[in-house]
Design a protein around this motif. Structure first.
Motif, mmCIF file in Angstrom:
data_model
loop_
_atom_site.group_PDB
_atom_site.id
_atom_site.type_symbol
_atom_site.label_atom_id
_atom_site.label_comp_id
_atom_site.label_asym_id
_atom_site.label_seq_id
_atom_site.Cartn_x
_atom_site.Cartn_y
_atom_site.Cartn_z
ATOM 1 N N THR A 177 3.658 -2.021 4.979
ATOM 2 C CA THR A 177 3.868 -2.023 6.152
ATOM 3 C C THR A 177 4.951 -2.919 6.668
ATOM 4 O OG1 THR A 177 1.962 -2.536 7.037
ATOM 5 C CG2 THR A 177 2.179 -0.366 6.618
ATOM 6 N N TYR B 112 12.589 -1.260 4.065
ATOM 7 C CA TYR B 112 10.492 -0.750 4.713
ATOM 8 C C TYR B 112 10.051 -0.731 3.171
ATOM 9 C CZ TYR B 112 6.281 1.018 7.014
ATOM 10 O OH TYR B 112 5.006 1.437 7.470
ATOM 11 N N PRO C 231 6.048 0.815 2.312
ATOM 12 C CA PRO C 231 4.919 1.628 3.047
ATOM 13 C C PRO C 231 3.090 0.731 2.313
ATOM 14 C CG PRO C 231 6.167 2.572 0.955
ATOM 15 C CD PRO C 231 6.729 2.123 2.020
#
Length: 355
Positions: free
Chosen positions: A126, A121, A123
Protein backbone atom coordinates in the motif's frame (compact mmCIF):
# COMPACT_ATOMS: atom_id res chain seq x y z
CA UNK A 1 19.28 44.02 -47.11
CA UNK A 2 22.43 43.54 -45.07
CA UNK A 3 25.51 44.46 -47.07
CA UNK A 4 28.18 41.83 -46.54
CA UNK A 5 31.74 43.11 -46.33
CA UNK A 6 33.50 42.56 -49.65
CA UNK A 7 36.98 42.86 -48.18
CA UNK A 8 37.14 41.72 -44.60
CA UNK A 9 40.81 42.69 -44.44
CA UNK A 10 39.74 46.33 -44.27
CA UNK A 11 37.94 45.78 -40.96
CA UNK A 12 39.75 42.81 -39.49
CA UNK A 13 43.47 43.05 -38.81
CA UNK A 14 45.69 40.02 -39.44
CA UNK A 15 44.81 37.19 -37.10
CA UNK A 16 47.75 36.06 -34.98
CA UNK A 17 48.23 32.36 -35.45
CA UNK A 18 50.19 31.85 -32.25
CA UNK A 19 49.19 32.31 -28.66
CA UNK A 20 51.57 35.08 -27.55
CA UNK A 21 49.04 37.90 -27.85
CA UNK A 22 49.31 39.16 -24.28
CA UNK A 23 52.45 41.22 -23.70
CA UNK A 24 52.42 40.34 -20.02
CA UNK A 25 54.38 37.18 -20.55
CA UNK A 26 54.86 36.72 -16.82
CA UNK A 27 51.12 36.10 -16.48
CA UNK A 28 50.91 33.58 -19.32
CA UNK A 29 50.49 29.91 -18.49
CA UNK A 30 52.89 27.23 -19.63
CA UNK A 31 51.62 26.73 -23.18
CA UNK A 32 53.94 23.79 -23.85
CA UNK A 33 52.58 22.00 -20.80
CA UNK A 34 49.01 22.72 -21.90
CA UNK A 35 49.72 21.44 -25.41
CA UNK A 36 51.21 18.27 -23.94
CA UNK A 37 48.20 17.75 -21.67
CA UNK A 38 45.82 18.25 -24.58
CA UNK A 39 47.75 15.81 -26.77
CA UNK A 40 47.63 13.16 -24.07
CA UNK A 41 43.95 13.68 -23.17
CA UNK A 42 42.87 13.83 -26.83
CA UNK A 43 44.42 10.52 -27.87
CA UNK A 44 40.93 9.08 -28.33
CA UNK A 45 39.61 11.85 -30.60
CA UNK A 46 40.95 10.60 -33.95
CA UNK A 47 40.03 6.92 -33.34
CA UNK A 48 36.53 8.01 -32.30
CA UNK A 49 36.12 10.17 -35.40
CA UNK A 50 37.32 7.35 -37.63
CA UNK A 51 34.88 4.92 -36.03
CA UNK A 52 31.97 7.32 -36.56
CA UNK A 53 32.99 7.96 -40.18
CA UNK A 54 32.77 4.25 -40.89
CA UNK A 55 29.00 4.75 -40.61
CA UNK A 56 28.47 8.45 -41.32
CA UNK A 57 29.81 9.70 -44.63
CA UNK A 58 30.44 13.43 -44.78
CA UNK A 59 28.78 15.63 -42.15
CA UNK A 60 32.18 16.57 -40.69
CA UNK A 61 30.72 19.73 -39.17
CA UNK A 62 28.02 17.72 -37.41
CA UNK A 63 30.53 15.21 -36.03
CA UNK A 64 32.79 17.98 -34.74
CA UNK A 65 29.88 19.68 -32.97
CA UNK A 66 28.77 16.41 -31.36
CA UNK A 67 32.27 15.95 -29.97
CA UNK A 68 32.25 19.56 -28.74
CA UNK A 69 29.05 18.77 -26.86
CA UNK A 70 30.71 15.75 -25.26
CA UNK A 71 33.70 17.82 -24.18
CA UNK A 72 31.63 20.60 -22.63
CA UNK A 73 28.52 18.81 -21.39
CA UNK A 74 26.39 21.14 -23.50
CA UNK A 75 23.14 19.97 -25.06
CA UNK A 76 22.78 20.16 -28.85
CA UNK A 77 19.79 20.79 -31.10
CA UNK A 78 20.10 19.34 -34.61
CA UNK A 79 17.81 20.78 -37.26
CA UNK A 80 17.40 19.42 -40.75
CA UNK A 81 15.05 17.71 -43.13
CA UNK A 82 14.32 13.99 -42.64
CA UNK A 83 16.87 11.55 -44.00
CA UNK A 84 20.04 13.57 -43.33
CA UNK A 85 21.54 11.13 -40.78
CA UNK A 86 20.77 13.22 -37.68
CA UNK A 87 19.44 10.27 -35.70
CA UNK A 88 22.05 7.89 -37.11
CA UNK A 89 24.90 10.22 -36.15
CA UNK A 90 23.72 10.47 -32.54
CA UNK A 91 23.13 6.72 -32.29
CA UNK A 92 26.55 5.98 -33.76
CA UNK A 93 28.24 8.35 -31.32
CA UNK A 94 26.52 6.70 -28.37
CA UNK A 95 27.60 3.24 -29.55
CA UNK A 96 31.21 4.43 -29.76
CA UNK A 97 31.08 5.34 -26.05
CA UNK A 98 30.80 2.62 -23.43
CA UNK A 99 27.78 4.13 -21.70
CA UNK A 100 24.00 3.82 -21.58
CA UNK A 101 21.85 5.41 -24.26
CA UNK A 102 18.11 6.01 -24.62
CA UNK A 103 16.13 7.17 -27.59
CA UNK A 104 12.87 9.04 -26.94
CA UNK A 105 10.61 9.41 -29.95
CA UNK A 106 8.52 12.53 -29.42
CA UNK A 107 4.89 12.38 -30.59
CA UNK A 108 1.86 14.68 -30.21
CA UNK A 109 0.19 12.36 -27.67
CA UNK A 110 3.16 12.12 -25.25
CA UNK A 111 2.91 13.01 -21.57
CA UNK A 112 5.69 14.35 -19.30
CA UNK A 113 5.61 11.06 -17.36
CA UNK A 114 6.67 9.28 -20.54
CA UNK A 115 10.01 11.08 -20.23
CA UNK A 116 10.81 11.51 -16.54
CA UNK A 117 8.77 8.65 -15.06
CA UNK A 118 5.97 8.52 -12.51
CA UNK A 119 4.79 7.05 -9.21
CA UNK A 120 2.99 3.70 -9.36
CA UNK A 121 0.81 2.35 -6.57
CA UNK A 122 1.99 -0.96 -5.12
CA UNK A 123 -1.01 -2.78 -3.58
CA UNK A 124 1.23 -5.28 -1.73
CA UNK A 125 2.56 -2.75 0.74
CA UNK A 126 0.00 0.00 0.00
CA UNK A 127 2.63 2.51 -1.05
CA UNK A 128 3.76 4.35 -4.15
CA UNK A 129 6.92 3.36 -5.98
CA UNK A 130 8.85 5.48 -8.44
CA UNK A 131 9.23 4.12 -11.94
CA UNK A 132 12.01 6.04 -13.62
CA UNK A 133 11.59 7.12 -17.23
CA UNK A 134 14.03 6.97 -20.13
CA UNK A 135 15.61 10.29 -19.11
CA UNK A 136 17.76 8.34 -16.62
CA UNK A 137 20.63 7.62 -19.00
CA UNK A 138 23.94 9.25 -19.88
CA UNK A 139 23.04 10.04 -23.47
CA UNK A 140 19.53 10.96 -24.54
CA UNK A 141 18.35 11.20 -28.13
CA UNK A 142 15.21 13.35 -28.17
CA UNK A 143 14.10 12.48 -31.66
CA UNK A 144 11.85 14.99 -33.45
CA UNK A 145 11.49 17.01 -30.26
CA UNK A 146 9.27 19.60 -31.93
CA UNK A 147 6.54 17.05 -32.64
CA UNK A 148 5.47 17.06 -28.99
CA UNK A 149 3.49 19.88 -27.30
CA UNK A 150 5.20 22.41 -25.05
CA UNK A 151 4.22 20.68 -21.78
CA UNK A 152 6.23 17.62 -22.78
CA UNK A 153 9.14 19.68 -24.07
CA UNK A 154 9.23 21.57 -20.78
CA UNK A 155 9.61 18.30 -18.89
CA UNK A 156 13.21 18.30 -20.12
CA UNK A 157 14.03 21.73 -18.67
CA UNK A 158 14.95 20.67 -15.14
CA UNK A 159 16.93 17.71 -16.40
CA UNK A 160 18.86 19.78 -18.96
CA UNK A 161 19.67 22.65 -16.63
CA UNK A 162 19.97 21.06 -13.19
CA UNK A 163 20.88 17.48 -14.13
CA UNK A 164 18.18 16.23 -11.79
CA UNK A 165 14.58 15.05 -12.01
CA UNK A 166 11.79 15.44 -9.48
CA UNK A 167 9.10 12.75 -9.34
CA UNK A 168 6.51 13.33 -6.67
CA UNK A 169 8.41 14.40 -3.57
CA UNK A 170 11.69 12.75 -4.55
CA UNK A 171 14.57 14.30 -6.47
CA UNK A 172 16.96 12.08 -8.40
CA UNK A 173 20.39 13.03 -9.72
CA UNK A 174 21.18 12.21 -13.32
CA UNK A 175 24.52 10.70 -14.44
CA UNK A 176 27.53 13.01 -14.41
CA UNK A 177 27.95 12.36 -18.12
CA UNK A 178 24.46 13.53 -19.15
CA UNK A 179 23.88 14.88 -22.63
CA UNK A 180 20.66 15.64 -24.53
CA UNK A 181 20.99 15.50 -28.30
CA UNK A 182 17.71 16.59 -29.83
CA UNK A 183 16.65 16.51 -33.46
CA UNK A 184 13.92 18.52 -35.07
CA UNK A 185 12.49 19.05 -38.50
CA UNK A 186 12.17 22.64 -39.74
CA UNK A 187 9.32 24.48 -38.03
CA UNK A 188 7.51 25.16 -41.28
CA UNK A 189 6.81 21.46 -41.75
CA UNK A 190 3.31 20.27 -40.96
CA UNK A 191 2.64 18.75 -37.53
CA UNK A 192 5.39 20.51 -35.56
CA UNK A 193 5.36 22.84 -32.54
CA UNK A 194 7.84 25.70 -31.98
CA UNK A 195 10.12 25.00 -29.03
CA UNK A 196 9.64 27.35 -26.06
CA UNK A 197 12.27 30.09 -26.01
CA UNK A 198 13.39 29.09 -22.50
CA UNK A 199 14.17 25.60 -23.73
CA UNK A 200 15.84 26.67 -26.96
CA UNK A 201 18.22 28.86 -24.95
CA UNK A 202 19.28 25.84 -22.90
CA UNK A 203 20.76 24.17 -25.96
CA UNK A 204 24.41 25.10 -26.18
CA UNK A 205 24.46 24.68 -29.95
CA UNK A 206 21.92 24.63 -32.73
CA UNK A 207 23.45 22.81 -35.67
CA UNK A 208 21.78 23.03 -39.07
CA UNK A 209 22.32 19.78 -40.98
CA UNK A 210 22.43 20.20 -44.75
CA UNK A 211 22.42 17.81 -47.71
CA UNK A 212 25.63 15.89 -48.46
CA UNK A 213 27.75 16.84 -51.46
CA UNK A 214 27.32 14.92 -54.70
CA UNK A 215 30.54 12.95 -54.02
CA UNK A 216 29.42 12.11 -50.49
CA UNK A 217 26.01 10.96 -51.70
CA UNK A 218 27.67 8.67 -54.23
CA UNK A 219 29.76 7.17 -51.41
CA UNK A 220 26.59 6.72 -49.33
CA UNK A 221 25.09 4.73 -52.19
CA UNK A 222 28.09 2.40 -52.23
CA UNK A 223 28.05 2.00 -48.45
CA UNK A 224 24.38 0.99 -48.38
CA UNK A 225 25.07 -1.56 -51.11
CA UNK A 226 27.70 -3.28 -48.96
CA UNK A 227 26.14 -2.94 -45.52
CA UNK A 228 26.95 -5.95 -43.33
CA UNK A 229 28.15 -6.78 -39.84
CA UNK A 230 31.45 -5.02 -40.51
CA UNK A 231 29.70 -1.68 -40.04
CA UNK A 232 28.96 -2.41 -36.39
CA UNK A 233 30.31 0.35 -34.18
CA UNK A 234 32.94 -0.50 -31.57
CA UNK A 235 33.17 1.26 -28.21
CA UNK A 236 36.27 3.45 -28.38
CA UNK A 237 36.16 5.40 -25.12
CA UNK A 238 34.56 5.30 -21.68
CA UNK A 239 32.78 8.06 -19.72
CA UNK A 240 35.88 8.42 -17.54
CA UNK A 241 37.92 9.35 -20.63
CA UNK A 242 35.43 12.08 -21.49
CA UNK A 243 35.27 13.45 -17.94
CA UNK A 244 39.08 13.56 -17.80
CA UNK A 245 39.16 15.39 -21.13
CA UNK A 246 36.64 17.94 -19.82
CA UNK A 247 39.02 18.88 -17.03
CA UNK A 248 41.74 19.54 -19.60
CA UNK A 249 39.35 21.58 -21.76
CA UNK A 250 38.55 23.79 -18.76
CA UNK A 251 42.27 24.57 -18.38
CA UNK A 252 42.83 25.65 -22.00
CA UNK A 253 44.24 29.17 -22.18
CA UNK A 254 41.93 31.99 -23.32
CA UNK A 255 43.56 35.40 -23.63
CA UNK A 256 41.82 38.40 -22.05
CA UNK A 257 41.62 40.11 -25.44
CA UNK A 258 39.69 37.14 -26.82
CA UNK A 259 37.36 37.31 -23.84
CA UNK A 260 36.68 40.94 -24.73
CA UNK A 261 36.12 39.86 -28.34
CA UNK A 262 33.52 37.29 -27.25
CA UNK A 263 31.67 39.87 -25.17
CA UNK A 264 31.72 42.33 -28.09
CA UNK A 265 30.22 39.78 -30.49
CA UNK A 266 27.34 39.02 -28.15
CA UNK A 267 26.75 42.61 -27.07
CA UNK A 268 26.59 43.69 -30.71
CA UNK A 269 23.39 41.65 -31.07
CA UNK A 270 21.79 43.79 -28.32
CA UNK A 271 23.21 47.23 -29.11
CA UNK A 272 24.48 47.20 -32.71
CA UNK A 273 24.77 51.02 -32.86
CA UNK A 274 27.58 50.87 -30.31
CA UNK A 275 29.66 48.98 -32.90
CA UNK A 276 28.61 51.11 -35.89
CA UNK A 277 26.28 48.41 -37.15
CA UNK A 278 23.01 49.39 -38.79
CA UNK A 279 21.15 46.29 -37.61
CA UNK A 280 18.84 47.51 -34.87
CA UNK A 281 15.71 47.38 -37.03
CA UNK A 282 16.33 43.71 -37.80
CA UNK A 283 16.83 42.48 -34.22
CA UNK A 284 13.91 42.01 -31.84
CA UNK A 285 16.00 40.59 -28.98
CA UNK A 286 19.72 39.88 -28.84
CA UNK A 287 21.65 36.89 -27.55
CA UNK A 288 21.51 36.03 -23.86
CA UNK A 289 24.51 35.78 -21.49
CA UNK A 290 24.43 32.03 -22.12
CA UNK A 291 25.77 32.86 -25.58
CA UNK A 292 28.79 34.55 -24.01
CA UNK A 293 29.48 31.59 -21.75
CA UNK A 294 28.96 29.04 -24.50
CA UNK A 295 31.21 30.85 -26.97
CA UNK A 296 34.01 30.50 -24.44
CA UNK A 297 33.48 26.82 -23.65
CA UNK A 298 32.90 25.75 -27.27
CA UNK A 299 35.97 27.69 -28.46
CA UNK A 300 38.02 25.80 -25.87
CA UNK A 301 36.54 22.51 -27.06
CA UNK A 302 37.46 23.30 -30.68
CA UNK A 303 41.00 24.16 -29.58
CA UNK A 304 41.15 20.78 -27.82
CA UNK A 305 39.90 18.95 -30.92
CA UNK A 306 42.64 20.69 -32.93
CA UNK A 307 45.33 19.65 -30.46
CA UNK A 308 46.00 23.08 -28.98
CA UNK A 309 46.21 24.21 -25.37
CA UNK A 310 45.12 27.73 -26.28
CA UNK A 311 42.23 29.41 -28.12
CA UNK A 312 42.71 31.41 -31.31
CA UNK A 313 40.17 33.81 -32.87
CA UNK A 314 39.21 31.26 -35.53
CA UNK A 315 37.89 28.97 -32.78
CA UNK A 316 35.48 31.70 -31.66
CA UNK A 317 34.44 32.68 -35.18
CA UNK A 318 34.02 29.04 -36.13
CA UNK A 319 31.38 28.37 -33.48
CA UNK A 320 29.61 31.75 -33.46
CA UNK A 321 26.82 30.72 -35.84
CA UNK A 322 25.96 27.52 -33.98
CA UNK A 323 26.07 29.24 -30.57
CA UNK A 324 24.04 32.35 -31.45
CA UNK A 325 21.69 31.54 -34.33
CA UNK A 326 18.92 30.32 -31.99
CA UNK A 327 19.44 33.09 -29.44
CA UNK A 328 18.66 36.04 -31.71
CA UNK A 329 15.02 36.80 -32.44
CA UNK A 330 14.67 38.72 -35.67
CA UNK A 331 12.08 41.44 -36.28
CA UNK A 332 9.24 41.59 -38.78
CA UNK A 333 11.36 43.91 -40.90
CA UNK A 334 14.04 41.24 -41.15
CA UNK A 335 11.48 38.61 -42.12
CA UNK A 336 10.04 40.93 -44.76
CA UNK A 337 13.49 41.44 -46.26
CA UNK A 338 14.36 37.73 -45.97
CA UNK A 339 17.16 38.40 -43.47
CA UNK A 340 18.01 35.59 -41.07
CA UNK A 341 19.80 35.51 -37.75
CA UNK A 342 22.73 33.90 -39.58
CA UNK A 343 22.99 36.97 -41.86
CA UNK A 344 23.12 39.21 -38.79
CA UNK A 345 25.83 37.13 -37.13
CA UNK A 346 27.95 37.07 -40.29
CA UNK A 347 27.70 40.86 -40.57
CA UNK A 348 28.82 41.23 -36.94
CA UNK A 349 31.76 38.86 -37.51
CA UNK A 350 32.77 40.83 -40.63
CA UNK A 351 32.65 44.16 -38.81
CA UNK A 352 34.06 43.71 -35.30
CA UNK A 353 37.86 43.69 -35.41
CA UNK A 354 39.67 40.57 -34.24
CA UNK A 355 42.29 41.24 -31.52
Amino acid sequence: MINQATDSSSTIPPVPRGVAMDQKTAEQPDIKALNSAVKQAAAWVEPLQNEIRRVIIGQDHLIERLLAGLLTGGHILLEGLPGLAKTLAVKTLSQAIATDFRRIQFTPDMLPADIIGTEIYNPRDTSFEVKQGPIFASMILADEINRAPSKVQSALLEAMQEKQVTIGEQTFRLPELFLVLATQNPIEQEGTYPLPEAQVDRFMLKVVVDYPSIEEERAILDQVEHTDSSTMVRAIISPDDILAARRVVDSIYLDDRLKDYIVSLVYATRDPRRFNLDLQEYIETGASPRATINLKVVARALAFLNGRGYVIPDDIKGCALDVMRHRIRISYEAEAEDITSEDIIRKILDTIAVP
